[in-house]
Design a protein around this motif. Structure first.
Motif, PDB file in Angstrom:
ATOM      1  N   GLY A 149      33.466  14.595  70.048  1.00 23.31           N
ATOM      2  CA  GLY A 149      32.587  15.257  71.007  1.00 23.31           C
ATOM      3  C   GLY A 149      33.241  16.524  71.525  1.00 23.31           C
ATOM      4  O   GLY A 149      34.212  16.998  70.961  1.00 23.31           O
ATOM      5  N   PRO A 150      32.660  17.111  72.568  1.00 24.76           N
ATOM      6  CA  PRO A 150      31.666  16.533  73.479  1.00 24.76           C
ATOM      7  C   PRO A 150      30.216  16.696  73.051  1.00 24.76           C
ATOM      8  O   PRO A 150      29.365  15.902  73.417  1.00 24.76           O
ATOM      9  CB  PRO A 150      31.919  17.304  74.778  1.00 24.76           C
ATOM     10  CG  PRO A 150      32.371  18.646  74.317  1.00 24.76           C
ATOM     11  CD  PRO A 150      33.168  18.404  73.078  1.00 24.76           C
ATOM     12  N   GLY A 151      29.902  17.768  72.293  1.00 23.50           N
ATOM     13  CA  GLY A 151      28.516  18.048  71.947  1.00 23.50           C
ATOM     14  C   GLY A 151      28.204  17.704  70.503  1.00 23.50           C
ATOM     15  O   GLY A 151      28.982  17.045  69.811  1.00 23.50           O
ATOM     16  N   ARG A 152      27.050  18.169  70.046  1.00 28.16           N
ATOM     17  CA  ARG A 152      26.636  17.887  68.675  1.00 28.16           C
ATOM     18  C   ARG A 152      27.623  18.482  67.677  1.00 28.16           C
ATOM     19  O   ARG A 152      28.268  19.502  67.942  1.00 28.16           O
ATOM     20  CB  ARG A 152      25.228  18.418  68.412  1.00 28.16           C
ATOM     21  CG  ARG A 152      24.157  17.683  69.205  1.00 28.16           C
ATOM     22  CD  ARG A 152      22.773  17.948  68.653  1.00 28.16           C
ATOM     23  NE  ARG A 152      22.553  17.300  67.369  1.00 28.16           N
ATOM     24  CZ  ARG A 152      22.202  16.023  67.221  1.00 28.16           C
ATOM     25  NH1 ARG A 152      22.048  15.238  68.261  1.00 28.16           N
ATOM     26  NH2 ARG A 152      21.996  15.522  66.020  1.00 28.16           N
ATOM     27  N   ILE A 153      27.713  17.832  66.538  1.00 29.56           N
ATOM     28  CA  ILE A 153      28.698  18.188  65.515  1.00 29.56           C
ATOM     29  C   ILE A 153      27.947  18.656  64.276  1.00 29.56           C
ATOM     30  O   ILE A 153      27.026  17.978  63.792  1.00 29.56           O
ATOM     31  CB  ILE A 153      29.588  16.980  65.195  1.00 29.56           C
ATOM     32  CG1 ILE A 153      30.354  16.551  66.462  1.00 29.56           C
ATOM     33  CG2 ILE A 153      30.552  17.291  64.062  1.00 29.56           C
ATOM     34  CD1 ILE A 153      30.951  15.168  66.363  1.00 29.56           C
ATOM     35  N   ARG A 154      28.354  19.811  63.753  1.00 28.10           N
ATOM     36  CA  ARG A 154      27.734  20.385  62.557  1.00 28.10           C
ATOM     37  C   ARG A 154      28.796  20.518  61.473  1.00 28.10           C
ATOM     38  O   ARG A 154      29.613  21.450  61.504  1.00 28.10           O
ATOM     39  CB  ARG A 154      27.105  21.753  62.881  1.00 28.10           C
ATOM     40  CG  ARG A 154      26.000  21.655  63.910  1.00 28.10           C
ATOM     41  CD  ARG A 154      25.336  22.988  64.221  1.00 28.10           C
ATOM     42  NE  ARG A 154      24.416  22.824  65.343  1.00 28.10           N
ATOM     43  CZ  ARG A 154      23.157  22.404  65.216  1.00 28.10           C
ATOM     44  NH1 ARG A 154      22.658  22.160  64.015  1.00 28.10           N
ATOM     45  NH2 ARG A 154      22.385  22.259  66.285  1.00 28.10           N
TER      46      ARG A 154
END
Length: 224
Positions: A149-154
């Motif tokens: 994380g913390p956010g979306r992973i691409r």
């Protein structure tokens, strides 16, 4: 950067469409600063019995000692229910637990509430993960480690071995027409890291041919 504007810049989600929610551990103890402490925690778990084992495990709605799940891609952990588990700890792996916080994790699906197996399936020495909300002012962070994380992973690639770049259909051809040659996926990622606007995560696409032949040339803005 000269010749680059954020007006009508496409969002990052349009350029790298495949994204995955970050893994959710559900309990803190399977991650730690070194493999030896994780192995000690595992040993304490499998030596405990009854309520003591349950207390050490820290069950949630997603995972209890009786949960049956498949093995993580590329992993070697057991698949039997943890209520009867014994033996050595699965070999810990290096992960990025938080921005700039490299730790170790026991790669056992039974210990992780939401492991996101699709990320484990594409994680290898050639993969690069782009993490949203992890840089300055909610910007981006790129890492070769599996991020938590913390956010979306691409992921930069949809398949192991740097196969099938996670780039929008037609993007490579569009950039080739604007730049005079087709940039490699790593070049595109470097540009995204350099040019993305924090917060909105929009990415202006340069129309100027870069001066060098490496990702760092482009990302440095010398040809922006």
């Amino acid at each position: 950067m000269p010749g680059v504007t954020h007006d009508d810049a496409p969002p990052l989600a349009d350029l790298m469409p495949w994204s995955v929610a970050p893994p959710r551990l559900g309990r803190g103890w399977p991650a730690g600063p070194d493999p030896s402490s994780l192995k000690a925690r595992w040993d304490a778990l499998v030596k405990a019995q009854g309520p003591d084992r349950a207390a050490l495990f820290e069950p949630t709605r997603s995972r209890t000692l009786h949960t049956a799940v498949g093995r993580l891609p590329g992993g070697s952990a057991g698949t039997g229910k943890l209520v009867r588990a014994s033996g050595p700890c699965p070999e810990p792996v290096r992960v990025l637990r938080a921005p700039f916080d490299e730790q170790w994790l026991i790669p056992d699906h039974r210990l992780i509430d939401a492991a996101r197996p699709e990320l484990w399936r594409v994680a290898d020495e050639r993969q690069v993960f782009l993490v949203e909300g992890a840089g300055p002012a909610d910007g981006l962070l790129a890492t070769s480690l599996l991020p938590l994380g913390p956010g979306r992973i691409r992921p930069l690639y949809r398949r192991p071995g740097a196969a099938e770049p996670n780039l929008a259909p037609g993007l490579a051809g569009h950039l080739a027409a604007r730049l005079g040659h087709q940039p490699a996926p790593a070049d595109v990622l470097a540009w995204i890291m350099a040019a993305a606007r924090p917060g909105t995560l929009t990415v202006p696409l340069t129309g100027t041919r870069r001066c060098g032949r490496t990702a760092s040339d482009w990302a440095a803005g010398c040809c922006g």
